[in-house]
Scaffold this active site. Structure first.
Site, mmCIF file in Angstrom:
data_model
loop_
_atom_site.group_PDB
_atom_site.id
_atom_site.type_symbol
_atom_site.label_atom_id
_atom_site.label_comp_id
_atom_site.label_asym_id
_atom_site.label_seq_id
_atom_site.Cartn_x
_atom_site.Cartn_y
_atom_site.Cartn_z
ATOM 1 N NE ARG A 213 -2.630 -1.475 3.541
ATOM 2 C CZ ARG A 213 -3.004 -2.675 4.002
ATOM 3 N NH1 ARG A 213 -3.750 -3.472 3.248
ATOM 4 N NH2 ARG A 213 -2.640 -3.077 5.188
ATOM 5 C CG ASP A 300 -5.881 -6.462 -2.623
ATOM 6 O OD1 ASP A 300 -5.395 -7.602 -2.711
ATOM 7 O OD2 ASP A 300 -6.074 -5.881 -1.539
ATOM 8 C CB CYS A 340 -4.057 -12.938 -1.463
ATOM 9 S SG CYS A 340 -5.830 -13.213 -1.696
#
Length: 399
Positions: A213, A300, A340
């Site tokens: 981030r 994301d 992820c």
């Protein structure tokens, strides 16, 4: 006396390489009596001592190793050593205001996660053998932090993941000790958040993207930014605080969008950072048809696969979302994209992005490749500890 688990000849390759798991089909025999969750001694096929771990016959992961020393007792002194090592590592490698203090196998405490959000600890226990240790470990952490002048006002358990069912355990959540306000204010990278440790996803907030981030901040000054799968707005707010001209954060969860809007207001960014509740896969083609272009697009998504059997379908999902995202980046703009999922490995993820760029008729200039924050250490030989892949590209047209 501990029961003795003996491996089959030629098995145990994972733990011999430095990993922590022994699967059910690797075991030749178990001598002695035990109860699921007990500490057992592990021997190789020829009797060579491999160490100690806890056993659970309900799980395909039959033994999770705690130590390579076959004579070491797993007692309070041992746990204190493990916890101290974990905390000292975080103090050297990350901002400890909010961080993952214990990351399971990568901290040699398999099946246990502990996150620190300001002055609150959140515990997640996903392995039966750790059930008997979790409260002791939480107390050891509190004592260690107190010695550093940090007062922990409460501990909350979020052991409500499906993985517990594979261990023969019920999901559970609640206070470990005195009750406290479970809406916890934190600050990360200069951004303020209100973390819901009781009802937020997983332990309440995704700490693994902390420095990713931060990495996008330098790209976002005076930029028009699109943040997809924004959850509670973390990438969007980093863009906003960095001086973005406008930010649109998108998520399919109404609760997440409401929390994101609340976080934007906390930072005085409500006029710059806006949020929309929508399906990203449906919204991106609409934005493309409307002729929208962004200086920075951030992707994301949640894990599209949680098993090897669904990798092909996951690759289609990652390819599609990256094609759509790339088409929305203006010439010379930037794409931040990640996965992820542990099962979507580096090679497959990189391949998918290349395919997406080709389909979108875009050329990519790699700015950087990143992984998870150091408080989620990647333990070599323990593949499950490496899961987050994060790219930043400059996107240019093929003209």
């Amino acid at each position: 006396m501990s029961a003795i688990v003996t491996l089959k000849k030629g098995e145990g390759r994972t733990i011999k390489a430095g990993g922590a798991w022994i699967f059910d089909n690797e075991i030749e025999s178990i001598a002695g009596s035990f109860t699921n969750g007990d500490i057992v001694v592990v021997h190789d096929f020829d009797g060579y001592p491999m160490g100690r771990g806890f056993i659970n016959q309900n799980s395909k992961i039959r033994v999770r190793m705690m130590t390579r020393d076959g004579d070491r007792e797993i007692d309070e002194e041992f746990l204190r050593m493990r916890v101290k090592n974990a905390w000292e590592y975080r103090k050297k490698t990350v901002d400890t205001g909010s961080c993952r203090v214990i990351f399971g196998e990568a901290d040699f405490l398999p099946g246990l996660v502990v996150d620190k959000f300001s002055d609150v600890l959140v515990v997640q226990c996903l392995a039966l053998g750790m059930e008997r240790f979790k409260e002791t470990i939480a107390e050891e952490l509190k004592a260690l932090m107190a010695a550093d002048g940090i007062t922990i006002r409460g501990v909350y358990e979020r052991s409500d993941a499906k993985e517990r069912e594979k261990e023969g355990m019920k999901k559970q959540k609640g206070f470990l000790g005195a009750e406290f306000d479970t809406k916890v204010p934190i600050e990360e990278n200069g951004v303020k958040y209100l973390v819901d440790v009781k009802d937020g996803q997983k332990t309440g907030f995704f700490l693994d993207q902390k420095y990713n981030r931060l990495a996008i901040q330098k790209l976002c000054r005076d930029a028009k930014v699109l943040d997809c799968f924004t959850h509670t707005g973390s990438f969007a707010l980093n863009a906003g605080i960095a001086g973005a001209k406008s930010v649109l954060g998108v998520d399919a969860s109404e609760l997440a969008v409401a929390q994101a809007a609340e976080n934007a207001a906390q930072n005085g960014l409500q006029e710059v950072v806006k949020f929309q509740c929508a399906d990203v896969f449906e919204l991106l083609p609409e934005l493309e048809r409307a002729g929208e272009q962004f200086d920075v697009v951030i992707l994301d998504p949640p894990a599209f696969t949680k098993s090897r059997s669904t990798i092909k379908n996951a690759m289609k999902g990652y390819r599609e979302i990256n094609i759509r995202g790339l088409k929305l980046v203006r010439d010379g703009g930037y794409l931040a994209t990640c996965s992820c999922s542990h099962f979507m490995d580096y090679e497959n993820f990189t391949k998918v992005i290349g395919q997406a760029a080709k389909s979108a008729h875009k050329r990519l200039r790699q700015v950087e490749f990143r992984t998870q924050s150091p408080d989620h250490p990647i333990l070599w030989a323990a593949e499950e500890s490496y899961y987050l892949k994060f790219y930043i590209f400059q996107v240019v047209s093929e003209c």
